[in-house]
Design an enzyme around this catalytic site. Structure first.
Site, PDB file in Angstrom:
ATOM      1  NE  ARG A   1       5.728   6.617 -55.366  1.00 59.33           N
ATOM      2  CZ  ARG A   1       6.510   6.781 -54.304  1.00 59.33           C
ATOM      3  NH1 ARG A   1       7.816   6.651 -54.423  1.00 59.33           N
ATOM      4  NH2 ARG A   1       6.007   7.058 -53.127  1.00 59.33           N
TER       5      ARG A   1
ATOM      6  CG  ASN B   1      -0.619   4.672 -45.691  1.00 58.02           C
ATOM      7  OD1 ASN B   1      -0.148   4.640 -44.557  1.00 58.02           O
ATOM      8  ND2 ASN B   1       0.152   4.850 -46.765  1.00 58.02           N
TER       9      ASN B   1
ATOM     10  CE1 TYR C   1       1.494  15.272 -42.496  1.00 53.38           C
ATOM     11  CE2 TYR C   1       1.904  15.631 -40.155  1.00 53.38           C
ATOM     12  CZ  TYR C   1       1.728  14.772 -41.230  1.00 53.38           C
ATOM     13  OH  TYR C   1       1.766  13.415 -41.026  1.00 53.38           O
TER      14      TYR C   1
ATOM     15  CE  LYS D   1      -2.481  13.658 -42.122  1.00 51.20           C
ATOM     16  NZ  LYS D   1      -2.608  12.336 -42.766  1.00 51.20           N
TER      17      LYS D   1
END
Length: 253
Positions: free
Chosen positions: A37, A78, A149, A153
């Site tokens: 990656r 990010n 999730y 956040k």
């Protein structure tokens, strides 16, 4: 010219953010979770100054990344994972969503030299967050990936505002990039990667007064009102205390 680290920059919003920053003439270091990656991130962002590798679902790997990555003027947190499917745990026995989306940026924040600017990627779904710090790993509750999730956040906004409050030398903000056409957002999302990266690039580089104010949650370069829980300083402190306990990494002084 600023030296900038963008985590999770092999694809999607992270890749676009890194590419846009390179296009503006900055020294940008990309990140991938493994060697493959990392190479993909370098290939995807021509002109990147370098790459760092570290699996954010592993505490050992995240600590090693932080200890070897060097210093930056700007860090864009990010990297993140979505909430589809069943509950997954990491090599550390933690919820993958919590570890990658919350604990990893905490560890990097604590161990990297303090940047001048820090940007934490959140989501409009933080508004539906109901962060339960008594069961952050969803060990007692019935698993709900989307809620987990949303909670993660919200936690990212809490972390950004905690840094703004406790580290006045760092301009720290959280960003909702919008619903963007990426592998996570899906093909039907209305926003382009360029739109998804715009606010982060602006916060990282602009000297406009609105770009250098700290302790905010933004979308489209405009301050938004976050989930009311995000402004709860006691909850911010409890989250950081939890992350320190889980990671064994003390908060930055």
């Amino acid at each position: 010219m600023a030296r900038i680290l963008v985590t999770g920059s092999a694809q999607g919003i992270g890749r676009q953010t890194a590419a846009d920053l390179v296009g503006l003439g900055h020294e940008v270091v990309v990140h991938g979770r493994d060697d493959a990656r990392g190479r993909a991130a370098l290939d995807a962002v021509p002109g990147a100054a370098g790459v760092v590798v570290g699996d954010l679902s592993s505490l050992a790997s995240t600590r090693a990344l932080a200890q070897s990555a060097g210093a930056y003027d700007v860090v864009v947190h990010n990297a993140g994972v979505g909430g589809d499917g069943k509950r997954e745990t990491t090599v550390d026995g933690l919820s993958r969503i919590f570890q990658v989306n919350v604990l990893a940026p905490y560890v990097l924040t604590a161990l990297l030299p303090a940047p001048q600017r820090a940007i934490y990627l959140s989501s409009g779904l933080q508004a539906s967050g109901r962060l339960d710090l008594d069961d952050p790993q969803w060990e007692r509750r019935r698993w709900d990936g989307m809620q987990a999730y949303c909670d993660s956040k919200l936690a990212d906004v809490l972390l950004a505002l905690w840094v703004a409050r406790r580290s006045p030398g760092t301009v720290s903000n959280a960003v909702d990039p919008g619903w963007i056409r990426t592998a996570m957002g899906g093909r039907g999302a209305p926003g382009s990667p360029e739109e998804g990266a715009d606010t982060q690039v602006w916060l990282a580089t602009s000297d406009e007064p609105a770009a250098v104010a700290s302790g905010r949650y933004l979308k489209g370069r405009r301050e938004q009102q976050p989930n009311p829980a995000a402004r709860d300083e006691r909850l911010q402190d409890r989250l950081v205390e939890l992350c320190a306990r889980l990671s064994g990494v003390a908060p930055a002084a």
